[in-house]
Scaffold this motif. Structure first.
Motif, mmCIF file in Angstrom:
data_model
loop_
_atom_site.group_PDB
_atom_site.id
_atom_site.type_symbol
_atom_site.label_atom_id
_atom_site.label_comp_id
_atom_site.label_asym_id
_atom_site.label_seq_id
_atom_site.Cartn_x
_atom_site.Cartn_y
_atom_site.Cartn_z
ATOM 1 N N SER A 7 0.846 -1.200 0.000
ATOM 2 C CA SER A 7 0.000 0.000 0.000
ATOM 3 C C SER A 7 0.877 1.244 0.000
ATOM 4 C CB SER A 7 -0.888 0.013 1.248
ATOM 5 O OG SER A 7 -0.079 0.179 2.407
ATOM 6 N N GLY A 8 0.225 2.378 -0.203
ATOM 7 C CA GLY A 8 0.938 3.646 -0.183
ATOM 8 C C GLY A 8 1.515 3.961 1.182
ATOM 9 N N ALA A 9 0.705 3.745 2.210
ATOM 10 C CA ALA A 9 1.176 4.038 3.562
ATOM 11 C C ALA A 9 2.421 3.215 3.889
ATOM 12 C CB ALA A 9 0.069 3.752 4.571
ATOM 13 N N GLU A 10 2.405 1.947 3.506
ATOM 14 C CA GLU A 10 3.576 1.104 3.773
ATOM 15 C C GLU A 10 4.784 1.541 2.959
ATOM 16 O OE1 GLU A 10 2.763 -3.384 4.143
ATOM 17 O OE2 GLU A 10 1.028 -2.513 3.139
ATOM 18 N N SER A 58 -0.546 18.092 2.720
ATOM 19 C CA SER A 58 -0.138 16.807 2.132
ATOM 20 C C SER A 58 -0.990 15.660 2.657
ATOM 21 C CB SER A 58 1.334 16.530 2.459
ATOM 22 O OG SER A 58 1.533 16.468 3.860
ATOM 23 N N PHE A 59 -0.874 14.517 2.007
ATOM 24 C CA PHE A 59 -1.472 13.276 2.513
ATOM 25 C C PHE A 59 -0.491 12.143 2.271
ATOM 26 C CE2 PHE A 59 -3.844 9.338 2.249
ATOM 27 C CZ PHE A 59 -4.547 9.382 3.439
ATOM 28 N N HIS A 60 -0.125 11.441 3.337
ATOM 29 C CA HIS A 60 0.868 10.377 3.194
ATOM 30 C C HIS A 60 0.400 9.022 3.722
ATOM 31 C CE1 HIS A 60 3.753 13.186 1.598
ATOM 32 N NE2 HIS A 60 3.644 13.964 2.644
ATOM 33 N N GLY A 61 -0.824 8.934 4.247
ATOM 34 C CA GLY A 61 -1.323 7.624 4.664
ATOM 35 C C GLY A 61 -2.007 7.644 6.017
ATOM 36 N N PHE A 92 7.493 14.961 -0.015
ATOM 37 C CA PHE A 92 6.516 15.819 -0.700
ATOM 38 C C PHE A 92 5.798 15.048 -1.805
ATOM 39 C CE2 PHE A 92 9.105 16.027 -4.502
ATOM 40 C CZ PHE A 92 10.357 15.698 -3.997
ATOM 41 N N GLU A 93 4.607 15.499 -2.130
ATOM 42 C CA GLU A 93 3.903 15.054 -3.339
ATOM 43 C C GLU A 93 4.107 16.149 -4.388
ATOM 44 O OE1 GLU A 93 -0.455 14.048 -2.087
ATOM 45 O OE2 GLU A 93 0.547 15.072 -0.450
ATOM 46 N N CYS A 94 4.531 15.803 -5.573
ATOM 47 C CA CYS A 94 4.677 16.810 -6.639
ATOM 48 C C CYS A 94 3.331 17.434 -6.957
ATOM 49 C CB CYS A 94 5.277 16.182 -7.888
ATOM 50 S SG CYS A 94 7.020 15.815 -7.664
ATOM 51 N N ALA A 152 10.072 11.566 -2.722
ATOM 52 C CA ALA A 152 8.895 11.912 -3.528
ATOM 53 C C ALA A 152 7.806 10.876 -3.261
ATOM 54 C CB ALA A 152 9.260 11.947 -5.004
ATOM 55 N N ASP A 153 6.680 11.339 -2.712
ATOM 56 C CA ASP A 153 5.525 10.455 -2.521
ATOM 57 C C ASP A 153 4.744 10.451 -3.838
ATOM 58 O OD1 ASP A 153 3.054 9.310 -2.081
ATOM 59 O OD2 ASP A 153 2.814 10.159 -0.074
ATOM 60 N N GLU A 154 4.959 9.399 -4.597
ATOM 61 C CA GLU A 154 4.348 9.262 -5.928
ATOM 62 C C GLU A 154 3.204 8.243 -5.883
ATOM 63 O OE1 GLU A 154 5.260 10.668 -8.931
ATOM 64 O OE2 GLU A 154 7.065 11.760 -8.334
ATOM 65 N N VAL A 155 2.580 8.119 -4.730
ATOM 66 C CA VAL A 155 1.521 7.123 -4.602
ATOM 67 C C VAL A 155 0.365 7.449 -5.549
ATOM 68 C CG1 VAL A 155 -0.185 6.096 -3.042
ATOM 69 C CG2 VAL A 155 2.160 6.495 -2.245
ATOM 70 N N GLN A 156 0.006 8.728 -5.621
ATOM 71 C CA GLN A 156 -1.121 9.107 -6.483
ATOM 72 C C GLN A 156 -0.669 9.692 -7.818
ATOM 73 O OE1 GLN A 156 -5.329 11.612 -6.047
ATOM 74 N NE2 GLN A 156 -4.327 10.802 -4.263
ATOM 75 N N CYS A 157 0.372 10.534 -7.795
ATOM 76 C CA CYS A 157 0.750 11.239 -9.038
ATOM 77 C C CYS A 157 1.733 10.431 -9.879
ATOM 78 C CB CYS A 157 1.291 12.631 -8.726
ATOM 79 S SG CYS A 157 2.850 12.661 -7.828
ATOM 80 N N ALA A 217 2.363 3.445 -5.191
ATOM 81 C CA ALA A 217 1.381 2.368 -4.926
ATOM 82 C C ALA A 217 0.239 2.575 -5.921
ATOM 83 C CB ALA A 217 0.904 2.414 -3.480
ATOM 84 N N LYS A 218 -0.982 2.756 -5.415
ATOM 85 C CA LYS A 218 -2.181 2.997 -6.240
ATOM 86 C C LYS A 218 -2.079 2.450 -7.672
ATOM 87 C CE LYS A 218 -4.606 6.581 -3.660
ATOM 88 N NZ LYS A 218 -3.894 7.364 -2.656
ATOM 89 N N GLY A 219 -1.794 3.303 -8.646
ATOM 90 C CA GLY A 219 -1.843 2.908 -10.053
ATOM 91 C C GLY A 219 -0.797 1.887 -10.458
HETATM 92 C C1 LIG Z 1 -3.525 7.305 -1.251
HETATM 93 C C2 LIG Z 1 -2.238 7.926 -0.843
HETATM 94 C C3 LIG Z 1 -1.446 7.384 0.178
HETATM 95 C C4 LIG Z 1 -1.900 6.194 0.995
HETATM 96 O O1 LIG Z 1 -2.021 5.061 0.223
HETATM 97 P P1 LIG Z 1 -2.785 3.751 0.825
HETATM 98 O O2 LIG Z 1 -2.568 2.729 -0.243
HETATM 99 O O3 LIG Z 1 -4.191 4.136 1.040
HETATM 100 O O4 LIG Z 1 -2.077 3.411 2.085
HETATM 101 C C5 LIG Z 1 -0.235 7.975 0.443
HETATM 102 N N1 LIG Z 1 0.196 9.051 -0.249
HETATM 103 C C6 LIG Z 1 -0.535 9.601 -1.236
HETATM 104 C C7 LIG Z 1 0.007 10.773 -1.976
HETATM 105 C C8 LIG Z 1 -1.784 9.072 -1.554
HETATM 106 O O5 LIG Z 1 -2.525 9.648 -2.510
#
Ligand SMILES: *Cc1c(COP(=O)(O)O)cnc(C)c1O
Length: 388
Positions: free
Chosen positions: A101-104, A134-137, A187-189, A220-225, A249-251
């Motif tokens: 997951s993104g949080a992990e 920001s959002f990181h999990g 950071f998230e870009c 760089a938190d690239e979980v979403q972008c 993560a995500k995509g």
């Molecule tokens: C969704 C998200 C997370 C968390 O991801 P999960 O898979 O829900 O743990 C972390 N960082 C960003 C930028 C996100 O958009």
């Protein structure tokens, strides 16, 4: 009991769900339990990179399922090794740790940064600067990393050592990095949950300079972008910087749970045996699916993403009831005069499925959404945004 009743009775009440039960989907069309079809502009929050039940992805996943579904990290397995190779070859980064997951992925990034700084400069160099909005999990540590007070209040004490800087405030970043013992800046870009706001290029440039001068790591938190969403393979590639750690993560999984933390030159050997681990991390089915996604994120696909993005911006900017349009690639936030929730509900009635980010209507369509569906969906959004 039907699905709604069962869910309300037995599933923990952490989600405010729309009264829609998804039963199937194909590409950018999803179908609910009443047989109603929607043009999907949410893709399960930027997860279904090529839409629902994409054929290539499904084939890759099914093929692995018939070989073996899981082993442990006590043994080698090809999908994990091949996905790591693909990610490193495409980014120039050196090594990958897989999670779910993104949080992990962010937890791993944070552990790595702390170990790097502690090994090199001493244990007191544990602070990590993150940005407000920001959002990181959702874990206790990634909640602490998340620069939004609303996420903190109910769960204290959170992990210590996070310091918040306003996005795009270079002076503040200089001050915070001078006055504190800092391991990393994370950071998230493009802040996704925070309202689809890209960082300003000058700020990113200054941040990279400060980081280089002070040997502070860039995460760089690239979980979403990440994973093609921004129109580049990873969001940071829009800014000509090279982070020391990239989490995603995500995509990446195209619909199966996977997280990945990528390490550059400075960080690729920081974690050694037993410093970190994950039972499911590197799961062969998730990795086989992810590999089929990553292999398709080529220049041609990304050019298509930029074209679709341009079309959305052009169609929406200046339209009646639309105050602003923000974002990069196919990660777009629309600020409307009408309440975003009402606009989304009107879209759903008309068979179009966007989601929300703060006060904005957020679009995260499949990277290969067919143009004719996109055109239809944008017309519906424009209509819904018109002041009544
Ligand atoms: C969704 C998200 C997370 C968390 O991801 P999960 O898979 O829900 O743990 C972390 N960082 C960003 C930028 C996100 O958009």
């Amino acid at each position: 009991m039907n699905t709604f009743e069962l869910d309300n009775e037995y599933v923990a009440g952490t989600y405010g769900r729309f009264p829609i039960e998804i039963v199937s989907g194909k590409g950018s069309v999803v179908c609910d339990s009443n047989g109603k079809e929607y043009i999907d502009l949410a893709t399960g929050i930027a997860v279904n990179t090529f839409g629902m039940c994409d054929e290539e992805w499904t084939r890759a996943v099914e093929k692995q399922l018939t070989l073996f579904q899981h082993t442990s990290n006590l043994y080698f397995s090809a999908p994990c090794a091949r996905l790591a190779e693909a990610l490193c070859t495409k980014t120039g980064l050196k090594k990958v740790f897989f999670s779910n997951s993104g949080a992990e992925a962010n937890e791993c990034a944070i552990k790595t940064a702390r170990k790097y700084a502690s090994d090199k400069y001493g244990e007191e160099y544990y602070n990590i600067i993150t940005l407000t909005g920001s959002f990181h999990g959702r874990t206790v540590t990634t909640l602490a990393a998340t620069g939004q007070d609303v996420f903190h209040t109910k769960f204290k004490p959170l992990t210590e050592g996070f310091i918040y800087c306003e996005p795009n405030n270079i002076e503040m970043l200089e001050k915070l990095t001078s006055e504190n013992k800092v391991a990393a800046i994370m950071f998230e870009c493009v802040q996704g949950e925070g309202g689809v706001n890209p960082l300003e290029p000058d700020f990113v440039k200054a941040m990279a300079k400060i980081a280089e001068n002070k040997d502070i790591l860039l995460i760089a938190d690239e979980v979403q972008c990440g994973n093609g969403r921004s129109g580049k393979l990873y969001g940071y590639m829009n800014y000509n910087i090279t982070p020391d750690i990239v989490s995603t993560a995500k995509g990446l999984g195209g619909g199966l749970p996977i997280g990945a933390t990528l390490f550059g030159e400075k960080t690729c050997d920081v974690l050694g045996k037993s410093d970190h681990g994950s039972t499911f991390g590197g799961n062969p089915v998730a990795c086989a699916g992810a590999l089929s996604i990553v292999e398709r994120l080529d220049e041609k696909l990304l050019t298509g993403v930029l074209k679709k993005s341009e079309y959305i911006f052009k169609s929406l900017e200046g339209a009646p009831g639309i105050k602003s349009v923000s974002g990069l690639g196919l990660m777009i936030g629309i600020e409307t005069e009408r309440d975003a929730g009402e606009v989304i509900n009107d879209c759903l009635k008309e068979g179009v499925m966007p989601i929300r980010a703060k006060n904005k209507v957020r679009l995260l369509p499949a990277l290969n959404i067919p143009d004719e569906l996109l055109v239809k969906a944008i017309e519906v959004i424009k209509n819904a945004a018109k002041p009544i």
